[in-house]
Design an enzyme around this catalytic site. Structure first.
Site, short mmCIF file in Angstrom:
data_model
loop_
_atom_site.label_atom_id
_atom_site.label_comp_id
_atom_site.label_asym_id
_atom_site.label_seq_id
_atom_site.Cartn_x
_atom_site.Cartn_y
_atom_site.Cartn_z
N PHE A 262 41.49 41.21 41.45
CA PHE A 262 40.08 41.46 41.15
C PHE A 262 39.86 41.45 39.65
CE2 PHE A 262 38.70 44.18 45.08
CZ PHE A 262 39.04 43.15 45.92
N GLU A 263 38.76 40.84 39.24
CA GLU A 263 38.27 40.90 37.86
C GLU A 263 36.96 41.66 37.90
OE1 GLU A 263 39.43 39.59 35.00
OE2 GLU A 263 40.98 38.16 35.58
N ILE A 264 36.89 42.83 37.25
CA ILE A 264 35.81 43.76 37.56
C ILE A 264 34.77 43.94 36.45
CG2 ILE A 264 37.33 44.99 39.14
CD1 ILE A 264 37.50 47.26 37.06
N CYS A 306 42.27 37.50 33.67
CA CYS A 306 43.70 37.83 33.62
C CYS A 306 44.57 36.59 33.73
CB CYS A 306 44.05 38.81 34.76
SG CYS A 306 43.88 38.16 36.42
#
Length: 355
Positions: A262-264, A306
Site C-alpha cells: 500500500f502507498e498511503i 516505494c
C-alpha cells in the site's frame, strides 16, 4: 555567514516543530509499544533484531485463530506516516476492542507487525534528513530481498540493492520474522504516491495464483478509502521493474497467497477532501467500476513510490520531502484513521474471500 547560520537554524526549528507536533520519534514508538504490551493483554513484544533494535509486535487473543496476518511498516525512513498508521492501528485494536470489526479481527487472526523496519535511518530523518530512503549502509532495503534480486548501485536515486540479497540486517530480520510466522497475508506500507499493489514488481506478470481474490480485496478497499489509488500489479502501476522487493519475496519465495503493498500518502493529492466531497451514489458507482489489472489503464499518480526509482535525495529540499511523503499536523489524524480502517477492511475481506 551569520545570515546563512540564522537561515539554517530557522529551517531546523521548522522541521523539529513539524516533526514533534504529531509524529513519534523512534524512542517514542518503542515506549508506546512497551506501554501497549503492559495494558493490552493479547499484545506481546519481542526483538526481530537486536542490532539494529527492531521490535516485533505479536497479537493473539484467540488460540483457535484461523488466519495469520503480517504487516510491515517503515522500510523507507522518510515515509514517516507508515509507522504512524501502524501505531494507530494497534491502539485501535487494544482500546477499541469492543468495536465489531476489531472483535472479528481478534477472533479470526493472529497478527505480527514490525512498525519501524529501518530504525537507524529513521533517527536521521527525525534529525532533519527528510529525504533519506536508504538504511545506514546506503542500501534500499526494498531492493535487498532474495526475490529476483539484481545488483544495482545508484546512490543518487537511493535504490542501491546491496552487494547481495539479504546483505542488510533489516531485511534479514524481516525474512526470519516472516518465515517463523508463516502468514496467510502480507502487507507492506509506504508513502509517496497513492496505490494498492499486488505482485509482481520485478516483472509485468500478474500473480499466477489468487490474483482474482487479491484484486477483489483491493477494489473494495480502494473504493471506500482511496479512490485515487492505482490498483493492480505493482510493475504495471509504476511503469517499470523493481527487483528484490519484499512483496515479491513474500509471494514467490514464501508462498504467501495474499501479498500487498500500500502507498498511503501523496503530497499533491488531498485524499481527505476527495472522499468528503463524494456523494454516496458516486461512491457506489466508482466501486462498481473497478476493473481487474488485466484490463485497467493506469493513470500514474507520480514517481516517488516505494518501488519507483526516480526519487533523488537531491531533487527536493528537506521541507519538500517531508511534505511529499507525509501529511502535516492538520491532516495527520484523518490519514491514520482512514488507513487503520483500510487495514481492518483488508483483513475482514480476506475472511470473506476464504469462505
Amino acid at each position: 555567514m551569520k545570515i546563512a547560520l540564522i537561515v539554517t537554524l530557522s529551517l531546523s526549528l521548522v522541521f523539529a516543530t513539524k516533526f514533534s507536533s504529531k509524529y513519534h520519534t523512534t524512542a517514542e514508538l518503542n515506549e508506546e509499544l512497551e506501554s501497549l504490551s503492559r495494558s493490552c493483554s493479547f499484545l506481546s513484544l519481542s526483538n526481530a533484531s537486536d542490532s539494529p533494535l527492531i521490535k516485533e509486535v505479536n497479537i493473539n487473543r484467540n488460540q483457535n485463530k484461523k488466519y495469520r496476518a503480517y504487516i510491515l511498516f517503515g522500510e523507507h525512513p522518510r515515509e514517516l506516516i507508515s509507522p504512524e498508521s501502524g501505531i494507530h492501528f494497534l491502539n485501535d485494536l487494544c482500546f477499541e476492542k469492543t468495536d465489531p470489526k476489531n472483535q472479528q479481527i481478534l477472533d479470526d487472526f493472529e497478527l505480527r507487525l514490525i512498525l519501524n523496519a529501518n530504525p537507524l535511518s529513521r533517527q536521521k530523518v527525525e534529525g532533519g534528513e527528510y529525504c533519506l530512503r536508504e538504511n545506514e549502509n546506503g542500501v534500499d532495503i526494498n531492493r535487498n530481498y532474495d526475490a529476483h534480486w539484481e545488483k544495482v548501485q545508484d546512490d543518487v536515486r537511493q535504490v542501491t540493492s546491496g552487494p547481495n540479497p539479504f546483505s542488510e540486517p533489516e531485511t534479514r530480520a524481516v525474512r526470519d520474522s516472516l518465515k517463523s510466522f508463516n502468514p496467510d497475508i502480507f502487507l507492506t506500507v509506504h508513502s509517496g504516491t497513492l496505490g494498492m499493489f499486488t505482485p509482481h514488481a520485478y516483472s509485468t506478470d500478474a500473480a499466477e495464483q489468487n490474483e482474482e481474490k487479491m484484486m477483489d480485496i483491493l477494489n473494495d478497499i480502494s473504493g471506500k478509502y482511496c479512490p485515487s489509488c492505482d490498483v493492480g500489479v505493482a510493475s504495471q502501476a509504476i511503469g517499470y521493474l523493481a527487483p528484490g522487493s519484499c512483496v515479491d519475496y513474500a509471494y514467490d519465495e514464501l508462498k504467501i497467497r495474499y501479498s500487498f503493498a500500500f502507498e498511503i500518502y501523496h503530497g499533491s493529492i488531498n485524499l481527505e477532501e476527495q472522499l468528503k466531497s463524494r456523494s454516496h451514489s458516486s461512491f457506489l458507482q466508482l466501486t462498481g467500476q473497478q476493473q481487474s489489472t488485466k484490463n485497467r489503464k493506469f493513470e500514474h499518480n507520480n514517481n516517488h513510490s516505494c518501488f519507483l526509482q526516480t526519487s533523488s535525495k537531491y531533487e527536493m529540499s528537506k521541507k519538500e520531502c517531508f511534505d511529499y511523503f507525509n501529511p502535516d499536523s492538520s491532516q495527520y489524524d484523518w490519514y491514520v484513521q482512514n488507513w487503520t480502517e483500510a487495514y481492518q477492511e483488508m483483513l475482514l475481506k480476506l475472511v470473506q474471500e476464504e469462505k
